[in-house]
Design a protein around this motif. Sequence first.
Motif, PDB file in Angstrom:
ATOM      1  N   SER A 187       0.858  -1.193   0.000  1.00 51.78           N
ATOM      2  CA  SER A 187       0.000   0.000   0.000  1.00 51.78           C
ATOM      3  C   SER A 187       0.889   1.236   0.000  1.00 51.78           C
ATOM      4  CB  SER A 187      -0.826   0.049   1.284  1.00 51.78           C
ATOM      5  OG  SER A 187      -1.803  -0.938   1.296  1.00 51.78           O
ATOM      6  N   ALA A 188       0.257   2.383  -0.101  1.00 53.77           N
ATOM      7  CA  ALA A 188       0.958   3.658   0.100  1.00 53.77           C
ATOM      8  C   ALA A 188       1.252   3.821   1.590  1.00 53.77           C
ATOM      9  CB  ALA A 188       0.069   4.796  -0.383  1.00 53.77           C
ATOM     10  N   THR A 242      -2.608   8.244   0.911  1.00 57.98           N
ATOM     11  CA  THR A 242      -3.747   8.232  -0.017  1.00 57.98           C
ATOM     12  C   THR A 242      -4.770   9.297   0.392  1.00 57.98           C
ATOM     13  OG1 THR A 242      -3.328   5.887  -0.322  1.00 57.98           O
ATOM     14  CG2 THR A 242      -5.397   6.723  -1.199  1.00 57.98           C
ATOM     15  N   GLU A 269       1.419   4.242  -4.032  1.00 50.57           N
ATOM     16  CA  GLU A 269       1.904   2.857  -4.084  1.00 50.57           C
ATOM     17  C   GLU A 269       3.162   2.746  -4.952  1.00 50.57           C
ATOM     18  OE1 GLU A 269      -1.265   3.562  -3.571  1.00 50.57           O
ATOM     19  OE2 GLU A 269      -1.878   2.127  -2.029  1.00 50.57           O
ATOM     20  N   PHE A 294      -3.513  -1.625  -5.287  1.00 47.06           N
ATOM     21  CA  PHE A 294      -4.541  -0.577  -5.443  1.00 47.06           C
ATOM     22  C   PHE A 294      -4.716  -0.109  -6.885  1.00 47.06           C
ATOM     23  CE2 PHE A 294      -5.410   4.171  -4.285  1.00 47.06           C
ATOM     24  CZ  PHE A 294      -6.757   3.978  -4.068  1.00 47.06           C
ATOM     25  N   ARG A 351     -10.998   2.393  -2.062  1.00 48.76           N
ATOM     26  CA  ARG A 351     -10.203   2.470  -0.849  1.00 48.76           C
ATOM     27  C   ARG A 351     -10.031   1.074  -0.228  1.00 48.76           C
ATOM     28  NH1 ARG A 351      -8.958   7.411   1.119  1.00 48.76           N
ATOM     29  NH2 ARG A 351      -7.222   6.156   1.881  1.00 48.76           N
ATOM     30  N   GLY A 352      -8.817   0.843   0.231  1.00 44.32           N
ATOM     31  CA  GLY A 352      -8.502  -0.471   0.793  1.00 44.32           C
ATOM     32  C   GLY A 352      -8.198  -1.507  -0.282  1.00 44.32           C
ATOM     33  N   GLY A 353      -8.048  -1.051  -1.533  1.00 41.48           N
ATOM     34  CA  GLY A 353      -7.963  -1.971  -2.670  1.00 41.48           C
ATOM     35  C   GLY A 353      -6.689  -2.797  -2.774  1.00 41.48           C
ATOM     36  N   SER A 354      -5.667  -2.494  -1.994  1.00 44.88           N
ATOM     37  CA  SER A 354      -4.453  -3.312  -2.079  1.00 44.88           C
ATOM     38  C   SER A 354      -4.695  -4.741  -1.595  1.00 44.88           C
ATOM     39  CB  SER A 354      -3.325  -2.685  -1.251  1.00 44.88           C
ATOM     40  OG  SER A 354      -2.998  -1.426  -1.770  1.00 44.88           O
ATOM     41  N   ASP A 355      -5.655  -4.908  -0.695  1.00 48.36           N
ATOM     42  CA  ASP A 355      -6.005  -6.275  -0.266  1.00 48.36           C
ATOM     43  C   ASP A 355      -6.459  -7.075  -1.484  1.00 48.36           C
ATOM     44  OD1 ASP A 355      -5.683  -5.510   2.429  1.00 48.36           O
ATOM     45  OD2 ASP A 355      -7.776  -4.868   2.581  1.00 48.36           O
TER      46      ASP A 355
HETATM   47  N1  ASP Z   1      -3.614   3.127  -0.308  1.00 46.42           N
HETATM   48  C1  ASP Z   1      -4.977   2.751  -0.636  1.00 46.42           C
HETATM   49  C2  ASP Z   1      -5.934   3.274   0.422  1.00 46.42           C
HETATM   50  O1  ASP Z   1      -5.514   3.889   1.384  1.00 46.42           O
HETATM   51  C3  ASP Z   1      -5.134   1.281  -0.837  1.00 46.42           C
HETATM   52  C4  ASP Z   1      -4.841   0.426   0.371  1.00 46.42           C
HETATM   53  O2  ASP Z   1      -4.156   0.843   1.302  1.00 46.42           O
HETATM   54  O3  ASP Z   1      -5.288  -0.720   0.391  1.00 46.42           O
HETATM   55  O4  ASP Z   1      -7.110   3.132   0.285  1.00 46.42           O
END
Ligand code: ASP
Length: 424
Positions: A41-42, A47, A81, A143, A157-161
């Motif tokens: 992730s970043a 982000t 990222e 992401f 958001r949260g897309g790195s998972d």
């Molecule tokens: N950096 C992105 C976010 O904060 C993706 C992630 O962290 O999963 O939403």
Amino acid sequence: MARIVMKFGGTSVADLPRIHNVARHVKREVDAGHEVAVVVSAMSGKTNELVAWVQGMPKATGANSPFYDAREYDAVVASGEQVTSGLLAIALQSMGIHARSWQGWQIPIRTDNAHGAARIADIDGSFLIKRFGEGQVAVIAGFQGIAPDNRIATLGRGGSDTSAVAIAAAVKADRCDIYTDVDGVYTTDPRIEPKARRLPKVSFEEMLEMASLGAKVLQVRSVELAMVHKVRTFVRSSFEDPDAPGMGDLLNPPGTLICDEDEIVEQQVVTGIAYARDEAQVSLRRVADRPGVAAGIFGPLAEANINVDMIVQNISEDGKFTDMTFTVPTGDLDKARVVLDKVKQTVGFDVIQSEAGMSKVSVIGIGMRSHAGVAATAFKALSEKGINIRAITTSEIKISILIDSAYTELAVRTLHSVYGLDKQ
Ligand code: ASP
Ligand code: ADP
Ligand code: MG
């Protein structure tokens, strides 16, 4: 030898010492002889900062929408990222590990055209697999991917998972480890209920509900992909000593396994409590009561990509009108009002009333399928604390309750305790 995908979230790569610590986790698996792809992730907060920059820019003049160009939003917010993937590759190289960074378009990770909330359509794992054969560790920017218009797309958001699980499926990894700032999935967010317990295993179905009802430990789409592609996914902590005993255990690493419900021996009636703040309630008053009204309201909202939830419809005594109440994320409220204003004449209703500052608290458990009275227990417990319920929705394995945000913590703790989830 196994093939492992390791994903590190924002707090795990928040600064250079933590990136170095992540490199030690990677080194442990490489030294054990495994093939490794890492998704990052970043840096935490980055982000949010990038999103705020985009939102701080003036909107296009003359455009028929009050919103910015989602393709440019993606160009900006995907950059966080890129930084961490390069930094981690450098850290690994400094430890003598053969590593390189990959951006989404280089792999490529192909998405659909829904900029800002794109879905992964396809990943070509062949390059990565070839490089595994050469002993190279892939460090992949999470992401992001590339859309059919040949431009960068981000996954929400949260897309790195989701990047991590999708890559694990594409390269047929033996395991996908989601490293974060907690050591697993808990019965509720341990930040608001210290008595929450870590679950050794949680079923895909329950995790899907928990994630979509607000437990942001995993992005919903990542759980869907893990379920469909049968990816063995663990949630675990990056803050533990990378070389502590058991950290490199191949079959039972420390953390929570997301798995089929048959793998869970002792199934509880209620597994967890989730919450989502920033809900807004919208009520349309005196809606004409005739076929097609719901489609006339919710169709345009869906086309505008607004997630509508908790729909309640009351029929007036004379049977001619109805009140339609539903919730949307607060961030979408302005957009929803614009859409609804446009359909007001054709649908036929009097006024739109809306109120932000709501929270949705949910009780989740597969055991609810075969137990009665679970909802009644929640309603009684909340009423004893003087918490007013504004709307309710249920499904086979969850109950969701809309309340004023001020009572979020109290409601979560009350429900956590009434279903016996507190730590002994
Ligand atoms: N950096 C992105 C976010 O904060 C993706 C992630 O962290 O999963 O939403
Ligand atoms: P990352 O940056 O690693 O992706 P996130 O902040 O997205 O991490 O997700 C981890 C956070 O999810 C935890 O710090 C915790 O506060 C929150 N969380 C919410 N519900 C749960 C839960 N049921 N179990 C574990 N963590 C949860
Ligand atoms: Mg996350």
